[in-house]
Scaffold this motif. Structure first.
Motif, PDB file in Angstrom:
ATOM      1  N   UNK A  17       0.995  -1.202   0.003  1.00 46.83           N
ATOM      2  CA  UNK A  17       0.377   0.141   0.001  1.00 46.83           C
ATOM      3  C   UNK A  17       0.905   1.119  -0.142  1.00 46.83           C
ATOM      4  N   UNK A  33       0.536   5.453   1.115  1.00 46.78           N
ATOM      5  CA  UNK A  33      -0.164   6.282   2.067  1.00 46.78           C
ATOM      6  C   UNK A  33       0.556   7.480   1.908  1.00 46.78           C
ATOM      7  N   UNK A  69      -1.830  12.110   5.951  1.00 47.35           N
ATOM      8  CA  UNK A  69      -3.228  12.112   6.211  1.00 47.35           C
ATOM      9  C   UNK A  69      -4.361  11.586   5.271  1.00 47.35           C
ATOM     10  N   UNK A  70      -3.705  10.795   4.676  1.00 47.94           N
ATOM     11  CA  UNK A  70      -4.782  10.099   3.516  1.00 47.94           C
ATOM     12  C   UNK A  70      -4.778   8.646   4.085  1.00 47.94           C
ATOM     13  N   UNK A  71      -5.726   7.629   3.394  1.00 53.04           N
ATOM     14  CA  UNK A  71      -6.086   6.651   3.612  1.00 53.04           C
ATOM     15  C   UNK A  71      -5.011   5.825   2.735  1.00 53.04           C
ATOM     16  N   UNK A  72      -5.278   4.408   3.160  1.00 47.95           N
ATOM     17  CA  UNK A  72      -4.296   3.472   1.894  1.00 47.95           C
ATOM     18  C   UNK A  72      -4.934   3.351   0.538  1.00 47.95           C
ATOM     19  N   UNK A  96       3.660   0.757   2.849  1.00 48.41           N
ATOM     20  CA  UNK A  96       3.193  -0.356   3.706  1.00 48.41           C
ATOM     21  C   UNK A  96       3.208  -1.697   3.048  1.00 48.41           C
ATOM     22  N   UNK A 145       0.169  -5.404   9.382  1.00 45.42           N
ATOM     23  CA  UNK A 145       1.054  -4.311   8.797  1.00 45.42           C
ATOM     24  C   UNK A 145       2.518  -4.164   9.218  1.00 45.42           C
ATOM     25  N   UNK A 162       5.660  -1.677   9.798  1.00 48.38           N
ATOM     26  CA  UNK A 162       5.830  -0.421  10.284  1.00 48.38           C
ATOM     27  C   UNK A 162       5.963   0.681   9.339  1.00 48.38           C
ATOM     28  N   UNK A 190       9.010   5.294   5.155  1.00 47.92           N
ATOM     29  CA  UNK A 190       8.750   6.816   4.365  1.00 47.92           C
ATOM     30  C   UNK A 190       9.709   7.094   3.533  1.00 47.92           C
TER      31      UNK A 190
END
Lengths: 114, 113
Positions: free
Chosen positions: A35, A37, A40-43, A88, A104, A106, A109
């Motif tokens: 996924x 992300x 501030x947003x969803x997956x 993720x 999931x 961690x 980034x």
């Protein structure tokens, strides 16, 4: 306890470079998910890998799965700034009710520098 | 097609106040429903899931509860919020039966002050 580990946790890379994110999991699982992300947003679903040896590619991203090694990789080719996000991986494990839960990692980034 | 909604999108609540987050799914019947939480800088963890109306299973002990009053409605609640309840809450659904693929909602950002 099923664990999913990703590395690196943080990745800062130059545009145009290649890199790989690794996802290890601690027990057998038939499926692995990747996924994206944004803050501030969803997956956003990127890939669902369903079997050993599965490889999927979309644009500059390619994911692979080795169920024997319990390892998945997400390879980034010629990174561009728009790929900056947190990535993720997840595996699923059965619940008593006959459905599944996702475990999931961690997250990694990723920051792509111009 | 199926869609999943979450309400509200963001919420700031003081410690000790109650909480109610709502999730609704459209375009499917008898879905499996899930609440996940993402603490700051971390991955997601399953909190609750439901395979039918009134059927709630908890995955982790905590200050929260869940309810499913209607087939496609899933509610996350608390009587008294703690600072540690802050996070990003994602609702997800999967088709009825033994289905592994889950679809995530837009999420609710909860900040407890």
């Amino acid at each position: 306890e099923l664990k999913v580990e990703q590395n690196p946790l943080f990745l800062s890379m130059q545009e145009g470079k290649n890199y790989t994110i690794y996802c290890n999991y601690s027990t057998t699982s038939d499926r692995l998910y990747w996924y994206r992300q944004d803050p501030g947003k969803s997956l956003e679903s990127l890939f669902v890998l369903l079997s050993n040896g599965a490889v999927k590619q979309e644009g500059r991203l390619m994911a692979s799965l080795d169920t024997k090694a319990r390892l998945s990789t997400l390879h980034i080719t010629a990174a561009v700034h728009d790929l900056s996000a947190t990535y993720f991986c997840a595996v699923d494990t059965p619940l008593n009710s006959g459905t599944y839960k996702y475990i999931f990692g961690t997250g990694t980034r990723l920051k792509v520098l111009a | 097609s199926q869609t999943i909604h979450q309400w509200p999108a963001t919420l700031v609540q003081p410690v000790g106040s109650p909480l109610s987050l709502e999730c609704t799914v459209e375009g499917t019947s008898n879905p499996n429903l899930y609440w996940y939480r993402q603490a700051a800088g971390r991955g997601l963890q399953l909190l609750f899931y439901s395979v039918g109306i009134g059927q709630i299973s908890s995955e982790v002990p905590q200050n929260l509860s869940a309810s499913r009053p209607q087939d496609r409605q899933f509610i996350l609640s608390s009587k008294k919020l703690l600072l540690s309840d802050s996070g990003f809450y994602l609702c997800a659904w999967s088709p009825a039966g033994l289905s592994w693929e889950q679809y995530f909602g837009p999420g609710t950002r909860l900040t407890v002050t």
